[in-house]
Design a protein around this motif. Sequence first.
Motif, PDB file in Angstrom:
ATOM      1  N   PRO A 209       0.802  -1.228   0.000  1.00  0.00           N
ATOM      2  CA  PRO A 209       0.000   0.000   0.000  1.00  0.00           C
ATOM      3  C   PRO A 209       0.837   1.282   0.000  1.00  0.00           C
ATOM      4  O   PRO A 209       0.385   2.295  -0.522  1.00  0.00           O
ATOM      5  N   ILE A 210       2.020   1.250   0.548  1.00  0.00           N
ATOM      6  CA  ILE A 210       2.861   2.456   0.539  1.00  0.00           C
ATOM      7  C   ILE A 210       3.303   2.772  -0.889  1.00  0.00           C
ATOM      8  O   ILE A 210       3.292   3.932  -1.307  1.00  0.00           O
ATOM      9  N   ALA A 211       3.654   1.757  -1.656  1.00  0.00           N
ATOM     10  CA  ALA A 211       4.026   1.978  -3.051  1.00  0.00           C
ATOM     11  C   ALA A 211       2.848   2.551  -3.838  1.00  0.00           C
ATOM     12  O   ALA A 211       3.017   3.461  -4.656  1.00  0.00           O
ATOM     13  N   HIS A 212       1.655   2.048  -3.584  1.00  0.00           N
ATOM     14  CA  HIS A 212       0.477   2.564  -4.284  1.00  0.00           C
ATOM     15  C   HIS A 212       0.197   4.003  -3.884  1.00  0.00           C
ATOM     16  O   HIS A 212      -0.187   4.831  -4.720  1.00  0.00           O
ATOM     17  N   TRP A 213       0.400   4.312  -2.615  1.00  0.00           N
ATOM     18  CA  TRP A 213       0.213   5.685  -2.161  1.00  0.00           C
ATOM     19  C   TRP A 213       1.236   6.605  -2.838  1.00  0.00           C
ATOM     20  O   TRP A 213       0.903   7.711  -3.268  1.00  0.00           O
ATOM     21  N   LEU A 214       2.480   6.147  -2.942  1.00  0.00           N
ATOM     22  CA  LEU A 214       3.509   6.951  -3.614  1.00  0.00           C
ATOM     23  C   LEU A 214       3.163   7.153  -5.088  1.00  0.00           C
ATOM     24  O   LEU A 214       3.382   8.237  -5.637  1.00  0.00           O
ATOM     25  N   GLN A 215       2.635   6.118  -5.738  1.00  0.00           N
ATOM     26  CA  GLN A 215       2.189   6.264  -7.130  1.00  0.00           C
ATOM     27  C   GLN A 215       1.138   7.366  -7.229  1.00  0.00           C
ATOM     28  O   GLN A 215       1.199   8.214  -8.134  1.00  0.00           O
ATOM     29  N   LEU A 216       0.184   7.343  -6.328  1.00  0.00           N
ATOM     30  CA  LEU A 216      -0.879   8.345  -6.339  1.00  0.00           C
ATOM     31  C   LEU A 216      -0.310   9.742  -6.122  1.00  0.00           C
ATOM     32  O   LEU A 216      -0.651  10.676  -6.848  1.00  0.00           O
ATOM     33  N   GLU A 217       0.556   9.886  -5.139  1.00  0.00           N
ATOM     34  CA  GLU A 217       1.134  11.200  -4.855  1.00  0.00           C
ATOM     35  C   GLU A 217       1.991  11.700  -6.017  1.00  0.00           C
ATOM     36  O   GLU A 217       1.953  12.882  -6.363  1.00  0.00           O
ATOM     37  N   LEU A 218       2.763  10.814  -6.620  1.00  0.00           N
ATOM     38  CA  LEU A 218       3.575  11.199  -7.773  1.00  0.00           C
ATOM     39  C   LEU A 218       2.685  11.612  -8.937  1.00  0.00           C
ATOM     40  O   LEU A 218       2.929  12.626  -9.588  1.00  0.00           O
ATOM     41  N   THR A 219       1.634  10.853  -9.175  1.00  0.00           N
ATOM     42  CA  THR A 219       0.708  11.180 -10.259  1.00  0.00           C
ATOM     43  C   THR A 219       0.045  12.529 -10.016  1.00  0.00           C
ATOM     44  O   THR A 219      -0.049  13.360 -10.926  1.00  0.00           O
ATOM     45  N   LYS A 220      -0.388  12.780  -8.800  1.00  0.00           N
ATOM     46  CA  LYS A 220      -0.977  14.083  -8.475  1.00  0.00           C
ATOM     47  C   LYS A 220       0.015  15.208  -8.722  1.00  0.00           C
ATOM     48  O   LYS A 220      -0.329  16.259  -9.267  1.00  0.00           O
ATOM     49  N   GLY A 221       1.256  14.993  -8.307  1.00  0.00           N
ATOM     50  CA  GLY A 221       2.289  16.008  -8.508  1.00  0.00           C
ATOM     51  C   GLY A 221       2.578  16.248  -9.974  1.00  0.00           C
ATOM     52  O   GLY A 221       2.783  17.380 -10.403  1.00  0.00           O
ATOM     53  N   LEU A 222       2.578  15.197 -10.763  1.00  0.00           N
ATOM     54  CA  LEU A 222       2.848  15.337 -12.196  1.00  0.00           C
ATOM     55  C   LEU A 222       1.700  16.002 -12.932  1.00  0.00           C
ATOM     56  O   LEU A 222       1.914  16.667 -13.944  1.00  0.00           O
ATOM     57  N   LEU A 223       0.487  15.831 -12.434  1.00  0.00           N
ATOM     58  CA  LEU A 223      -0.675  16.470 -13.071  1.00  0.00           C
ATOM     59  C   LEU A 223      -0.560  17.988 -13.047  1.00  0.00           C
ATOM     60  O   LEU A 223      -1.157  18.672 -13.872  1.00  0.00           O
ATOM     61  N   ASN A 224       0.189  18.517 -12.094  1.00  0.00           N
ATOM     62  CA  ASN A 224       0.370  19.959 -12.010  1.00  0.00           C
ATOM     63  C   ASN A 224       1.273  20.492 -13.111  1.00  0.00           C
ATOM     64  O   ASN A 224       1.306  21.687 -13.351  1.00  0.00           O
ATOM     65  N   ASN A 225       2.019  19.613 -13.769  1.00  0.00           N
ATOM     66  CA  ASN A 225       3.002  20.042 -14.757  1.00  0.00           C
ATOM     67  C   ASN A 225       2.534  19.926 -16.201  1.00  0.00           C
ATOM     68  O   ASN A 225       2.832  20.786 -17.017  1.00  0.00           O
TER      69      ASN A 225
ATOM     70  N   PRO B  93      -0.330  17.404 -19.073  1.00  0.00           N
ATOM     71  CA  PRO B  93      -1.312  16.311 -19.192  1.00  0.00           C
ATOM     72  C   PRO B  93      -0.617  14.951 -19.122  1.00  0.00           C
ATOM     73  O   PRO B  93       0.523  14.800 -19.553  1.00  0.00           O
ATOM     74  N   LEU B  94      -1.333  13.972 -18.575  1.00  0.00           N
ATOM     75  CA  LEU B  94      -0.764  12.632 -18.418  1.00  0.00           C
ATOM     76  C   LEU B  94      -1.621  11.593 -19.114  1.00  0.00           C
ATOM     77  O   LEU B  94      -2.827  11.757 -19.263  1.00  0.00           O
ATOM     78  N   ILE B  95      -0.983  10.517 -19.487  1.00  0.00           N
ATOM     79  CA  ILE B  95      -1.664   9.305 -19.929  1.00  0.00           C
ATOM     80  C   ILE B  95      -1.231   8.232 -18.949  1.00  0.00           C
ATOM     81  O   ILE B  95      -0.042   8.003 -18.756  1.00  0.00           O
ATOM     82  N   LEU B  96      -2.204   7.607 -18.299  1.00  0.00           N
ATOM     83  CA  LEU B  96      -1.895   6.571 -17.319  1.00  0.00           C
ATOM     84  C   LEU B  96      -2.139   5.197 -17.927  1.00  0.00           C
ATOM     85  O   LEU B  96      -3.106   4.991 -18.646  1.00  0.00           O
ATOM     86  N   SER B  97      -1.277   4.291 -17.597  1.00  0.00           N
ATOM     87  CA  SER B  97      -1.432   2.905 -18.003  1.00  0.00           C
ATOM     88  C   SER B  97      -1.338   2.057 -16.744  1.00  0.00           C
ATOM     89  O   SER B  97      -0.509   2.310 -15.883  1.00  0.00           O
ATOM     90  N   ALA B  98      -2.199   1.045 -16.646  1.00  0.00           N
ATOM     91  CA  ALA B  98      -2.213   0.201 -15.457  1.00  0.00           C
ATOM     92  C   ALA B  98      -2.255  -1.256 -15.885  1.00  0.00           C
ATOM     93  O   ALA B  98      -3.257  -1.724 -16.408  1.00  0.00           O
ATOM     94  N   GLU B  99      -1.173  -1.943 -15.666  1.00  0.00           N
ATOM     95  CA  GLU B  99      -1.095  -3.329 -16.118  1.00  0.00           C
ATOM     96  C   GLU B  99      -1.962  -4.270 -15.296  1.00  0.00           C
ATOM     97  O   GLU B  99      -2.184  -5.389 -15.704  1.00  0.00           O
TER      98      GLU B  99
END
Length: 127
Positions: A59-75, A77-83
């Motif tokens: 769960p910590i890795a998933h939380w970090l993914q979420l936080e990183l994604t939120k941070g990148l959204l500020n910079n 547009p993103l395309i997310l892929s989820a295997e």
Amino acid sequence: MRYLLLIFSLFATTISLHAQKTVPYQLFDAKGKKTTFEKMLSQSAKADIVLFGEEHDNPIAHWLQLELTKGLLNNKPLILSAEMFEADNQEALNQFLAGTIDDKGLDSLARLWKNYKTDYKPLVELA
């Protein structure tokens, strides 16, 4: 007795202050040196593609993914892929993202991981 209570209070305060500085993860750069989340975010923002490897039940890795994604959204547009969504679940995921089905619909149409609600759903909802 007062002296003992004072020592206990100081000890408890020291432990409390130290515990607040504890981070549940440690990040390393490509050279193996310790780094911070802010530096990782800054470097990731410069990249065209960011791959985030993780253990599916961490769960910590998933939380970090979420936080990183939120941070990148500020910079930009993103395309997310989820295997973790298999190809035959893509249509249900598309319907959910388009708002034509709700959580229950996604749950009944797609095979979701047992930790979907806690670890993956926040990223899907962000998408």
